[in-house]
Design a protein around this motif. Sequence first.
Motif, PDB file in Angstrom:
ATOM      1  N   ASP A   1     -28.628  22.637 -15.648  1.00 26.94           N
ATOM      2  CA  ASP A   1     -27.263  22.136 -15.484  1.00 26.94           C
ATOM      3  C   ASP A   1     -26.852  22.011 -14.021  1.00 26.94           C
ATOM      4  O   ASP A   1     -25.841  21.394 -13.705  1.00 26.94           O
ATOM      5  CB  ASP A   1     -26.270  23.017 -16.235  1.00 26.94           C
ATOM      6  N   ALA A   2     -27.641  22.535 -13.105  1.00 23.90           N
ATOM      7  CA  ALA A   2     -27.313  22.474 -11.678  1.00 23.90           C
ATOM      8  C   ALA A   2     -27.946  21.272 -10.970  1.00 23.90           C
ATOM      9  O   ALA A   2     -27.682  21.043  -9.798  1.00 23.90           O
ATOM     10  CB  ALA A   2     -27.758  23.761 -10.991  1.00 23.90           C
ATOM     11  N   ILE A   3     -28.761  20.512 -11.681  1.00 22.30           N
ATOM     12  CA  ILE A   3     -29.453  19.373 -11.071  1.00 22.30           C
ATOM     13  C   ILE A   3     -28.608  18.118 -11.258  1.00 22.30           C
ATOM     14  O   ILE A   3     -28.337  17.710 -12.386  1.00 22.30           O
ATOM     15  CB  ILE A   3     -30.850  19.183 -11.696  1.00 22.30           C
ATOM     16  N   PRO A   4     -28.185  17.492 -10.156  1.00 21.65           N
ATOM     17  CA  PRO A   4     -27.392  16.266 -10.270  1.00 21.65           C
ATOM     18  C   PRO A   4     -28.244  15.111 -10.824  1.00 21.65           C
ATOM     19  O   PRO A   4     -29.371  14.899 -10.375  1.00 21.65           O
ATOM     20  CB  PRO A   4     -26.971  15.956  -8.833  1.00 21.65           C
ATOM     21  N   VAL A   5     -27.684  14.396 -11.800  1.00 26.84           N
ATOM     22  CA  VAL A   5     -28.382  13.274 -12.421  1.00 26.84           C
ATOM     23  C   VAL A   5     -27.439  12.087 -12.517  1.00 26.84           C
ATOM     24  O   VAL A   5     -26.289  12.236 -12.914  1.00 26.84           O
ATOM     25  CB  VAL A   5     -28.893  13.633 -13.834  1.00 26.84           C
ATOM     26  N   VAL A   6     -27.952  10.913 -12.170  1.00 26.52           N
ATOM     27  CA  VAL A   6     -27.226   9.665 -12.359  1.00 26.52           C
ATOM     28  C   VAL A   6     -27.821   9.006 -13.598  1.00 26.52           C
ATOM     29  O   VAL A   6     -29.041   8.881 -13.711  1.00 26.52           O
ATOM     30  CB  VAL A   6     -27.379   8.736 -11.134  1.00 26.52           C
ATOM     31  N   ILE A   7     -26.958   8.615 -14.524  1.00 25.55           N
ATOM     32  CA  ILE A   7     -27.418   7.939 -15.733  1.00 25.55           C
ATOM     33  C   ILE A   7     -27.437   6.440 -15.469  1.00 25.55           C
ATOM     34  O   ILE A   7     -26.437   5.863 -15.036  1.00 25.55           O
ATOM     35  CB  ILE A   7     -26.505   8.253 -16.937  1.00 25.55           C
ATOM     36  N   GLY A   8     -28.584   5.824 -15.704  1.00 23.88           N
ATOM     37  CA  GLY A   8     -28.718   4.391 -15.530  1.00 23.88           C
ATOM     38  C   GLY A   8     -30.165   3.998 -15.295  1.00 23.88           C
ATOM     39  O   GLY A   8     -31.069   4.819 -15.331  1.00 23.88           O
ATOM     40  N   ASN A   9     -30.360   2.738 -15.031  1.00 25.09           N
ATOM     41  CA  ASN A   9     -31.664   2.171 -14.753  1.00 25.09           C
ATOM     42  C   ASN A   9     -31.972   2.386 -13.277  1.00 25.09           C
ATOM     43  O   ASN A   9     -31.181   2.025 -12.421  1.00 25.09           O
ATOM     44  CB  ASN A   9     -31.624   0.678 -15.090  1.00 25.09           C
ATOM     45  N   PHE A  10     -33.137   2.946 -12.945  1.00 21.84           N
ATOM     46  CA  PHE A  10     -33.391   3.242 -11.535  1.00 21.84           C
ATOM     47  C   PHE A  10     -33.464   2.000 -10.671  1.00 21.84           C
ATOM     48  O   PHE A  10     -33.378   2.096  -9.460  1.00 21.84           O
ATOM     49  CB  PHE A  10     -34.600   4.126 -11.235  1.00 21.84           C
ATOM     50  N   ALA A  11     -33.622   0.848 -11.263  1.00 23.31           N
ATOM     51  CA  ALA A  11     -33.613  -0.390 -10.480  1.00 23.31           C
ATOM     52  C   ALA A  11     -32.204  -0.775 -10.053  1.00 23.31           C
ATOM     53  O   ALA A  11     -32.025  -1.542  -9.115  1.00 23.31           O
ATOM     54  CB  ALA A  11     -34.232  -1.526 -11.291  1.00 23.31           C
ATOM     55  N   ASP A  12     -31.196  -0.207 -10.721  1.00 21.48           N
ATOM     56  CA  ASP A  12     -29.817  -0.608 -10.478  1.00 21.48           C
ATOM     57  C   ASP A  12     -28.926   0.447  -9.856  1.00 21.48           C
ATOM     58  O   ASP A  12     -27.989   0.111  -9.138  1.00 21.48           O
ATOM     59  CB  ASP A  12     -29.153  -1.043 -11.807  1.00 21.48           C
ATOM     60  N   VAL A  13     -29.165   1.728 -10.139  1.00 21.43           N
ATOM     61  CA  VAL A  13     -28.250   2.773  -9.664  1.00 21.43           C
ATOM     62  C   VAL A  13     -28.631   3.231  -8.268  1.00 21.43           C
ATOM     63  O   VAL A  13     -29.771   3.069  -7.832  1.00 21.43           O
ATOM     64  CB  VAL A  13     -28.204   3.988 -10.626  1.00 21.43           C
ATOM     65  N   LYS A  14     -27.670   3.822  -7.597  1.00 24.31           N
ATOM     66  CA  LYS A  14     -27.887   4.296  -6.230  1.00 24.31           C
ATOM     67  C   LYS A  14     -27.632   5.805  -6.168  1.00 24.31           C
ATOM     68  O   LYS A  14     -26.711   6.309  -6.790  1.00 24.31           O
ATOM     69  CB  LYS A  14     -26.971   3.582  -5.267  1.00 24.31           C
ATOM     70  N   VAL A  15     -28.469   6.469  -5.423  1.00 24.09           N
ATOM     71  CA  VAL A  15     -28.292   7.885  -5.120  1.00 24.09           C
ATOM     72  C   VAL A  15     -28.344   7.956  -3.604  1.00 24.09           C
ATOM     73  O   VAL A  15     -29.314   7.497  -2.987  1.00 24.09           O
ATOM     74  CB  VAL A  15     -29.398   8.751  -5.755  1.00 24.09           C
ATOM     75  N   SER A  16     -27.296   8.497  -3.015  1.00 29.95           N
ATOM     76  CA  SER A  16     -27.229   8.488  -1.550  1.00 29.95           C
ATOM     77  C   SER A  16     -28.143   9.539  -0.930  1.00 29.95           C
ATOM     78  O   SER A  16     -28.413  10.568  -1.519  1.00 29.95           O
ATOM     79  CB  SER A  16     -25.785   8.681  -1.075  1.00 29.95           C
ATOM     80  N   GLY A  17     -28.580   9.245   0.264  1.00 29.21           N
ATOM     81  CA  GLY A  17     -29.403  10.178   1.025  1.00 29.21           C
ATOM     82  C   GLY A  17     -30.868   9.775   1.020  1.00 29.21           C
ATOM     83  O   GLY A  17     -31.262   8.814   0.372  1.00 29.21           O
ATOM     84  N   GLN A  18     -31.657  10.545   1.756  1.00 31.77           N
ATOM     85  CA  GLN A  18     -33.083  10.319   1.827  1.00 31.77           C
ATOM     86  C   GLN A  18     -33.796  11.380   1.006  1.00 31.77           C
ATOM     87  O   GLN A  18     -33.365  12.527   0.933  1.00 31.77           O
ATOM     88  CB  GLN A  18     -33.572  10.369   3.267  1.00 31.77           C
ATOM     89  N   PHE A  19     -34.914  10.973   0.401  1.00 31.20           N
ATOM     90  CA  PHE A  19     -35.656  11.854  -0.484  1.00 31.20           C
ATOM     91  C   PHE A  19     -37.132  11.790  -0.171  1.00 31.20           C
ATOM     92  O   PHE A  19     -37.626  10.823   0.377  1.00 31.20           O
ATOM     93  CB  PHE A  19     -35.447  11.441  -1.948  1.00 31.20           C
ATOM     94  N   PHE A  20     -37.814  12.845  -0.609  1.00 33.24           N
ATOM     95  CA  PHE A  20     -39.278  12.910  -0.530  1.00 33.24           C
ATOM     96  C   PHE A  20     -39.826  11.893  -1.492  1.00 33.24           C
ATOM     97  O   PHE A  20     -39.379  11.635  -2.534  1.00 33.24           O
ATOM     98  CB  PHE A  20     -39.752  14.329  -0.871  1.00 33.24           C
TER      99      PHE A  20
END
Length: 104
Positions: free
Chosen positions: A85-104
């Motif tokens: 429950d502590a992991i932020p998740v965006v619901i949607g198609n990964f081709a369309d949604v945005k998650v801000s920041g840089q990731f590994f």
Amino acid sequence: MADYEASTYGDRIAAVYDEFRFPATQFTNATVEFLASVAGKRRVLELGIGTGRIAVPLAAKGLKVFGIDASEKMVAQMRGKAGGDAIPVVIGNFADVKVSGQFF
């Protein structure tokens, strides 16, 4: 396949996904150990985070994990796991949604 959409795959099997798809934890453990070793201290984004099979143990190792998934039912399974429950998740198609920041 008019009744099939991005979330349908996960919605139909969410309750049994971990047991049905990945009964052997040795592969999960090896995957988590490898990803943790190469991620270092960087933030991790899992596309298709689903039930959190990889994300939850990564977060338990202290990594900052984020996810994207099309299936709310799959993510609900993750939310039922300790730490899920502590992991932020965006619901949607990964081709369309945005998650801000840089990731590994």
